[in-house]
Design a protein around this motif. Structure first.
Motif, mmCIF file in Angstrom:
data_model
loop_
_atom_site.group_PDB
_atom_site.id
_atom_site.type_symbol
_atom_site.label_atom_id
_atom_site.label_comp_id
_atom_site.label_asym_id
_atom_site.label_seq_id
_atom_site.Cartn_x
_atom_site.Cartn_y
_atom_site.Cartn_z
ATOM 1 N N ALA A 94 0.815 -1.504 -0.276
ATOM 2 C CA ALA A 94 -0.070 -0.379 -0.041
ATOM 3 C C ALA A 94 0.692 1.021 0.091
ATOM 4 N N VAL A 95 1.848 1.422 0.384
ATOM 5 C CA VAL A 95 2.967 2.911 0.487
ATOM 6 C C VAL A 95 3.815 2.921 -0.717
ATOM 7 N N ALA A 96 3.694 1.652 -1.350
ATOM 8 C CA ALA A 96 4.889 1.643 -2.610
ATOM 9 C C ALA A 96 2.866 2.734 -3.514
ATOM 10 N N LYS A 97 1.804 1.364 -3.296
ATOM 11 C CA LYS A 97 0.827 2.181 -4.401
ATOM 12 C C LYS A 97 1.412 3.926 -4.278
ATOM 13 N N ARG A 98 1.005 4.066 -2.810
ATOM 14 C CA ARG A 98 -0.016 5.327 -2.731
ATOM 15 C C ARG A 98 1.769 6.386 -3.146
ATOM 16 N N ALA A 99 2.990 5.909 -2.817
ATOM 17 C CA ALA A 99 3.771 6.528 -3.230
ATOM 18 C C ALA A 99 4.153 6.718 -4.838
ATOM 19 N N GLY A 100 3.641 5.693 -5.726
ATOM 20 C CA GLY A 100 3.375 5.374 -7.086
ATOM 21 C C GLY A 100 4.870 4.541 -7.384
ATOM 22 N N MET A 101 4.953 4.094 -6.214
ATOM 23 C CA MET A 101 6.047 3.186 -7.210
ATOM 24 C C MET A 101 5.941 1.821 -6.989
ATOM 25 N N THR A 102 7.488 0.647 -7.325
ATOM 26 C CA THR A 102 7.072 -0.479 -6.527
ATOM 27 C C THR A 102 7.483 -1.244 -5.748
ATOM 28 N N SER A 103 7.217 -1.724 -5.342
ATOM 29 C CA SER A 103 7.126 -2.789 -3.672
ATOM 30 C C SER A 103 9.304 -3.063 -3.753
ATOM 31 N N GLY A 104 9.496 -2.898 -5.046
ATOM 32 C CA GLY A 104 11.264 -2.968 -5.672
ATOM 33 C C GLY A 104 12.171 -1.513 -4.795
ATOM 34 N N ALA A 105 11.001 -0.355 -4.760
ATOM 35 C CA ALA A 105 11.515 0.830 -4.050
ATOM 36 C C ALA A 105 11.329 0.783 -3.082
ATOM 37 N N ILE A 106 11.178 0.237 -2.354
ATOM 38 C CA ILE A 106 10.720 0.136 -0.692
ATOM 39 C C ILE A 106 12.232 -0.784 -0.211
ATOM 40 N N TYR A 107 11.805 -2.505 -1.311
ATOM 41 C CA TYR A 107 13.001 -2.580 -0.678
ATOM 42 C C TYR A 107 14.923 -2.682 -0.667
ATOM 43 N N GLY A 108 14.364 -1.680 -1.875
ATOM 44 C CA GLY A 108 15.801 -0.890 -1.769
ATOM 45 C C GLY A 108 16.372 0.447 -0.968
ATOM 46 N N ASN A 109 15.041 0.872 -0.250
ATOM 47 C CA ASN A 109 15.596 1.681 0.391
ATOM 48 C C ASN A 109 15.206 1.068 2.434
ATOM 49 N N PHE A 110 14.724 0.188 2.418
ATOM 50 C CA PHE A 110 13.924 -0.392 3.235
ATOM 51 C C PHE A 110 15.081 -1.539 3.551
ATOM 52 N N LYS A 111 15.418 -2.414 5.051
ATOM 53 C CA LYS A 111 14.817 -3.905 4.613
ATOM 54 C C LYS A 111 14.096 -4.634 4.843
ATOM 55 N N ASN A 112 12.443 -4.187 5.882
ATOM 56 C CA ASN A 112 11.398 -4.708 5.656
ATOM 57 C C ASN A 112 10.761 -3.561 6.337
ATOM 58 N N ARG A 113 9.233 -3.958 6.593
ATOM 59 C CA ARG A 113 7.997 -3.327 6.816
ATOM 60 C C ARG A 113 8.393 -2.096 8.105
ATOM 61 N N GLU A 114 9.623 -2.493 9.259
ATOM 62 C CA GLU A 114 9.679 -2.109 10.304
ATOM 63 C C GLU A 114 10.391 -1.417 9.786
ATOM 64 N N ASP A 115 12.007 -1.470 9.711
ATOM 65 C CA ASP A 115 12.871 -0.107 8.671
ATOM 66 C C ASP A 115 12.357 0.282 8.707
ATOM 67 N N LEU A 116 11.343 0.779 7.577
ATOM 68 C CA LEU A 116 10.416 1.950 7.054
ATOM 69 C C LEU A 116 10.201 2.691 8.413
ATOM 70 N N PHE A 117 9.029 2.051 9.448
ATOM 71 C CA PHE A 117 8.634 2.570 10.535
ATOM 72 C C PHE A 117 9.483 3.267 11.203
ATOM 73 N N MET A 118 10.225 3.005 11.990
ATOM 74 C CA MET A 118 11.446 3.434 12.361
ATOM 75 C C MET A 118 12.184 4.164 11.777
ATOM 76 N N ALA A 119 12.819 4.034 10.287
ATOM 77 C CA ALA A 119 13.171 5.473 9.544
ATOM 78 C C ALA A 119 12.246 6.829 9.668
ATOM 79 N N LEU A 120 10.641 6.512 9.697
ATOM 80 C CA LEU A 120 9.261 7.209 10.000
ATOM 81 C C LEU A 120 9.827 8.351 11.267
ATOM 82 N N THR A 121 9.938 7.501 12.213
ATOM 83 C CA THR A 121 9.832 7.432 13.607
ATOM 84 C C THR A 121 10.816 8.494 13.336
#
Length: 199
Positions: free
Chosen positions: A41-68
């Motif tokens: 859902a995050v990738a879709k909202r950003a207009g990107m593929t899930s690969g963009a997420i994994y290119g920047n964050f290890k996993n969901r927790e890593d993304l949310f810790m970065a957000l914090t």
């Protein structure tokens, strides 16, 4: 290729991608909470593929810790050279008040993330690790800014008290702003410094 793209640093695209993913995650968490926000859902909202997420964050927790780290970073007051400890605590109360708009915008995500961490040991361990690092940095800062009178308690304990005080005041302000005026922040930090509220 344009002249701008030739002169733009390579890391710039990565930074923009990361910022877009964090912004999308923040929006989704605000809308539906931490638990129901997925990487797809995050990738879709950003207009990107899930690969963009994994290119920047290890996993969901890593993304949310970065957000914090971006939207709930430690509050850093501006300290005047030669100021007393009471004046430093006043600067900290002012910096906390100044952080209210940004923190209020991120409060729902913060609360749902904390609730998630309570029941998921892996993310709780990560929160513990980041908090311990922040507490160590805060205690080091407190030791450095203590004046001749010293601190009212050991720095390791004081940083924990300041953190709890700050979080409590902020969330109560978000819930009942009319009951937690700026003066409550100033009085709480003045009390830590052993100073009258007006100082």
């Amino acid at each position: 290729m344009t002249q701008a793209s030739l002169t733009r640093p390579k890391g710039d695209k990565r930074a923009r991608t990361r910022a877009a993913l964090l912004a999308a995650a923040r929006e989704l968490i605000r809308e539906q909470g931490y638990e129901r926000t997925t990487l797809d859902a995050v990738a879709k909202r950003a207009g990107m593929t899930s690969g963009a997420i994994y290119g920047n964050f290890k996993n969901r927790e890593d993304l949310f810790m970065a957000l914090t780290e971006v939207h709930w970073a430690p509050i850093k007051p501006v300290i005047r050279t030669g100021s007393s400890f009471a004046e430093k605590m006043r600067a900290l109360s002012e910096a906390t008040i100044a952080a209210i708009p940004e923190r209020q915008d991120a409060a729902y995500g913060r609360l749902t993330g904390m609730a998630y961490a309570l029941t998921h040991e892996q993310i709780r361990a990560r929160v513990r690790e980041v908090t311990a690092q922040n507490f160590a940095a805060g205690a080091s800062w407190l030791r450095a800014v203590a004046d001749e009178g010293g601190l009212p308690m050991p720095a390791d304990l004081l940083v924990c008290v300041i953190h709890a005080l700050t979080e409590g005041l902020l969330f109560q302000r978000f819930l009942t702003p009319e009951l937690v005026p700026d003066e409550a922040f100033h009085a709480a930090f003045a009390a830590l410094a052993g100073a009258p509220p007006g100082e």
